[in-house]
Design a protein around this motif. Sequence first.
Motif, short mmCIF file in Angstrom:
data_model
loop_
_atom_site.label_atom_id
_atom_site.label_comp_id
_atom_site.label_asym_id
_atom_site.label_seq_id
_atom_site.Cartn_x
_atom_site.Cartn_y
_atom_site.Cartn_z
N ILE A 79 0.83 -1.20 0.00
CA ILE A 79 0.00 0.00 0.00
C ILE A 79 0.87 1.25 0.00
N ILE A 80 1.99 1.20 0.69
CA ILE A 80 2.93 2.34 0.65
C ILE A 80 3.42 2.56 -0.78
N GLN A 81 3.77 1.48 -1.45
CA GLN A 81 4.22 1.59 -2.83
C GLN A 81 3.12 2.13 -3.73
N ALA A 82 1.90 1.65 -3.55
CA ALA A 82 0.78 2.04 -4.42
C ALA A 82 0.40 3.51 -4.26
N THR A 83 0.62 4.08 -3.08
CA THR A 83 0.20 5.47 -2.82
C THR A 83 1.29 6.49 -3.08
N LYS A 84 2.45 6.07 -3.57
CA LYS A 84 3.50 7.04 -3.91
C LYS A 84 3.03 7.94 -5.05
N GLY A 85 3.17 9.25 -4.86
CA GLY A 85 2.75 10.19 -5.89
C GLY A 85 1.26 10.42 -5.99
N VAL A 86 0.49 9.85 -5.06
CA VAL A 86 -0.97 9.98 -5.08
C VAL A 86 -1.39 11.24 -4.33
N ASP A 87 -2.38 11.95 -4.86
CA ASP A 87 -2.89 13.17 -4.22
C ASP A 87 -4.13 12.92 -3.37
N GLY A 88 -4.99 12.01 -3.83
CA GLY A 88 -6.22 11.73 -3.09
C GLY A 88 -6.56 10.26 -3.14
N VAL A 89 -7.21 9.77 -2.09
CA VAL A 89 -7.62 8.37 -2.00
C VAL A 89 -9.11 8.30 -1.68
N VAL A 90 -9.82 7.45 -2.40
CA VAL A 90 -11.19 7.09 -2.06
C VAL A 90 -11.14 5.66 -1.54
N HIS A 91 -11.37 5.51 -0.23
CA HIS A 91 -11.21 4.19 0.41
C HIS A 91 -12.56 3.51 0.50
N LEU A 92 -12.79 2.55 -0.40
CA LEU A 92 -14.05 1.81 -0.46
C LEU A 92 -13.92 0.38 0.06
N ALA A 93 -12.71 -0.15 0.05
CA ALA A 93 -12.50 -1.57 0.33
C ALA A 93 -12.97 -1.93 1.74
N ALA A 94 -13.86 -2.91 1.83
CA ALA A 94 -14.39 -3.30 3.14
C ALA A 94 -15.22 -4.57 3.00
N TYR A 95 -15.30 -5.30 4.10
CA TYR A 95 -16.30 -6.35 4.23
C TYR A 95 -17.61 -5.70 4.68
N MET A 96 -18.72 -6.22 4.19
CA MET A 96 -20.03 -5.75 4.62
C MET A 96 -20.60 -6.72 5.66
N SER A 97 -21.84 -6.49 6.04
CA SER A 97 -22.41 -7.26 7.15
C SER A 97 -22.45 -8.76 6.86
N LEU A 98 -22.71 -9.14 5.60
CA LEU A 98 -22.73 -10.56 5.29
C LEU A 98 -21.36 -11.19 5.52
#
Length: 341
Positions: A79-98
């Motif tokens: 994740i550190i590698q993936a966010t290099k040079g990134v200005d903004g993040v939309v964090h959607l990744a999650a488990y839901m209730s099921l």
Amino acid sequence: MGTNYKTGQSLDLKNSTVLIAGAASLVGSHTADQLLAAGTREVILLDNFSFGSMQAIEHLRDHERVKIVRADLLRLPEIIQATKGVDGVVHLAAYMSLGFSQTPWQAIDVNLRGVQNMLEACAINNVKKVIFASSNATYGYGTGIKGELHESMAFHSEGAPPAAILYGASKIMGEQLCRTYLQQRGLDYLVLRYSTVYGERQHYRAANALYIMQTYDQIKSGQAPVMPGDGSETKHFVYVTDVARANVAALQSPTTDTAMNISGPDAVTTGELVQLILDYCGSNLKPEIKPDPPGTVRLTSGGAFYIPHNKAKDAIGWEPQVPIKEGIKRLLDWRKQNDTP
């Protein structure tokens, strides 16, 4: 927009790189579409594809301003590698209730450690702003949920199944991790508390959106649609393109350090919802009332409550545009064209 909110950094999208975590999803794919339409310089689609489908983002695979990255939130170096040079993040990744019902250990890891890893990576790489996808599940479930679900409302859990409570609590903790990273590391953020999201590219995982698909499947096979009650139960949906617009508006807004509801124009009862699907199918079938088995998770069930979205209008200039009747038509038109679950 209102002036009573804390201000921080906003993104000029045409000069920004935005990463979407959990991008191969309903909301992720539509958010990417909206970001590209707004002229975003580069959009990074990050997913580990354990739930997300490459099919959801297939139309973006060869886009010149899109980069697809396979990475796992639980592996901080990735994740550190993936966010290099990134200005903004939309964090959607999650488990839901099921997911909390089926694999609670994994769900807790992703919804807590995964969020912390993303925030840590963003702080290390000086990301300007994080949009955290939360849920109206932060208000809880059960008998305490009545009236208007405003953003300062307390959490209620009486009478709710454990998976639903765990999911809501995980989103509360995710929100507070965002606050911690602002206070300790200066990382601007906004929390968007989604109602049940539905629309084209619908998956079969979210409890209430799943109910739309199940009802359509029953009617198309000639079976009477099943209702868990007398049809008066309130549900709250928000169309996926409206949610995607909210994500984009949040990135562009200077507002920081607050949470807001992202809900549809109006609530709908189970009976109204089933009738909309029957009307779409041109069916005269009558619903069969059959209570859910004990412990069944239905996120926004419970009573005559209302989820206002006036704070989002004031804070980021957002309002929903797609009413439930139009949204159901768009979803089922897409379903007919794609003919397989």
